[in-house]
Design an enzyme around this catalytic site. Structure first.
Site, mmCIF file in Angstrom:
data_model
loop_
_atom_site.group_PDB
_atom_site.id
_atom_site.type_symbol
_atom_site.label_atom_id
_atom_site.label_comp_id
_atom_site.label_asym_id
_atom_site.label_seq_id
_atom_site.Cartn_x
_atom_site.Cartn_y
_atom_site.Cartn_z
ATOM 1 C CG ASP A 172 -0.305 0.004 2.389
ATOM 2 O OD1 ASP A 172 1.002 0.208 2.542
ATOM 3 O OD2 ASP A 172 -0.869 -0.356 3.527
ATOM 4 C CG ASP B 266 -6.118 -5.122 2.432
ATOM 5 O OD1 ASP B 266 -5.634 -4.587 3.462
ATOM 6 O OD2 ASP B 266 -6.579 -4.326 1.749
#
Length: 369
Positions: free
Chosen positions: A90, A263
């Protein structure tokens, strides 16, 4: 990187992501979260054994400790943590969002003090991309502003449009690097803003698209309505990633709507608190009723933990604060999530996803006796 949709059942998609090195990730897929270059408590070999195909690394935390330079010196995140399957990192946007009280956000980027040592850090779209290049993950994310909930229309619009400008800066900084850059759709719970964001990102022709800014406190029906509004504007020939959404029922509803990637820290974090996911709902292992229960967590589960250990033993380990208890619980919870995705892929292949979903909810309501 290519995405191939092999079959659909309604809007649910059964596909695969094919990376340039030949590695393949079957979708829909759940990505265990390895915040600090580790999924807490598990070795890469244990992750592989329970069926994980791709994991998530956290740019924000790894940038602060040990630092991108150290990971780059190892040859990248794969070599640093000895995980040879794909990794998605990320951008740090959500962690910056979580520091709302101690950070300053401007058009240039986010300025904040490190929660580790107090030093000032300035994270820009370009810096996030540079760090992710050093980590050398397979999929990297643009830096975005995670719009809080609740937010007024104007707040959500301004936030979303800055994220769009940051997406363009991220793409320019990324250049022709071998990693694959995903854009992040923002816009709060406002359908027209979500659609504006998606359409503008599609013009950048990125390898994949994420839906961000959900699972931040909004009601479940608002989240699902937002997905229904935005997904028709996200390309069908690219993977779709729903960020941070992770209850089992949320995965089912996301897959139903055409999401390919998920996720969440929930399965691993809850495992460390003896909160276990099963086919028949939640099992709260700290309940005294399990002190003498000789059954496994879930008699239908084939994970390492359920094939070897009783609820009684796991209850004992938790009461004693033994590290092994957290590890065994984590193996079970992550196996449950990975296997749930496997079951959904098979249901889509066999064109019985609605039947699967009905059975899923019926079994979840049964509870653990």
């Amino acid at each position: 990187m290519n995405y191939e949709c092999m079959t659909q059942d309604g809007r649910a998609r059964r596909g695969r992501i094919i990376f340039d090195n030949g590695q393949i990730v079957q979708t829909p897929v759940f990505m265990p979260v390895g915040t600090q270059a580790t999924v807490k408590g598990l070795s890469p070999e244990e992750l592989d054994a329970l069926g994980a195909e791709i994991i998530l690394g956290n740019t924000f935390h790894l940038m602060l400790r040990p630092g991108a330079e150290i990971i780059q010196a190892h040859g990248g995140l794969h070599q640093f943590m000895h995980w040879q399957k794909p990794i998605l990192t990320d951008s740090g946007g959500f962690q910056v969002f979580s520091l709302a009280k101690i950070r300053k956000l401007t058009e240039e980027g986010a300025r904040f003090r490190s929660p580790i040592d107090g030093r000032e850090v300035f994270l820009t779209p370009e810096k996030s991309i540079a760090v992710q290049h050093a980590l050398n993950s397979n999929i990297i994310m643009q830096l975005d502003e995670c719009t809080p909930y609740p937010a007024t229309y104007d707040e959500a619009a301004n936030s979303m449009r800055m994220s769009l400008r940051w997406a363009r800066r991220s793409q320019q900084a990324h250049g022709d690097h071998a990693n694959h850059l995903f854009g992040i759709v923002q816009g709060g719970i406002y359908p027209d803003l979500r659609q504006e964001s998606a359409q503008a990102l599609v013009e950048l022709d990125l390898p994949g698209y994420a839906i961000g800014g959900l699972a931040v406190g909004e009601p479940k029906d608002a989240r699902e309505a937002t997905l229904d509004a935005v997904l028709p504007f996200v390309p069908k020939n690219k993977p779709r990633y729903l960020m941070g959404v992770g209850k089992p029922a949320d995965l089912v509803e996301g897959v139903r709507r055409g999401i390919d990637m998920f996720d969440c820290v929930m399965p691993s974090r809850n495992a460390r608190n003896a909160y276990l996911f099963t086919r028949f709902g939640i099992l709260k292992l700290r309940n005294s009723r399990y002190k003498e229960d000789l059954r496994p967590i879930d008699e239908t589960c084939n994970c390492y933990t359920c094939q070897r250990y009783s609820r009684s033993y796991l209850h004992h380990l938790d009461k004693c604060n033994e590290i092994l208890g957290a590890r065994l619980n984590t193996i079970h919870n992550l196996y449950y999530y990975v296997h749930l995705m496997h079951e959904m892929r098979r249901a889509i292949e066999e064109h019985r996803f609605d039947d699967f979903a009905r059975a899923f909810y019926a079994e979840q309501e049964c509870g653990n006796d």
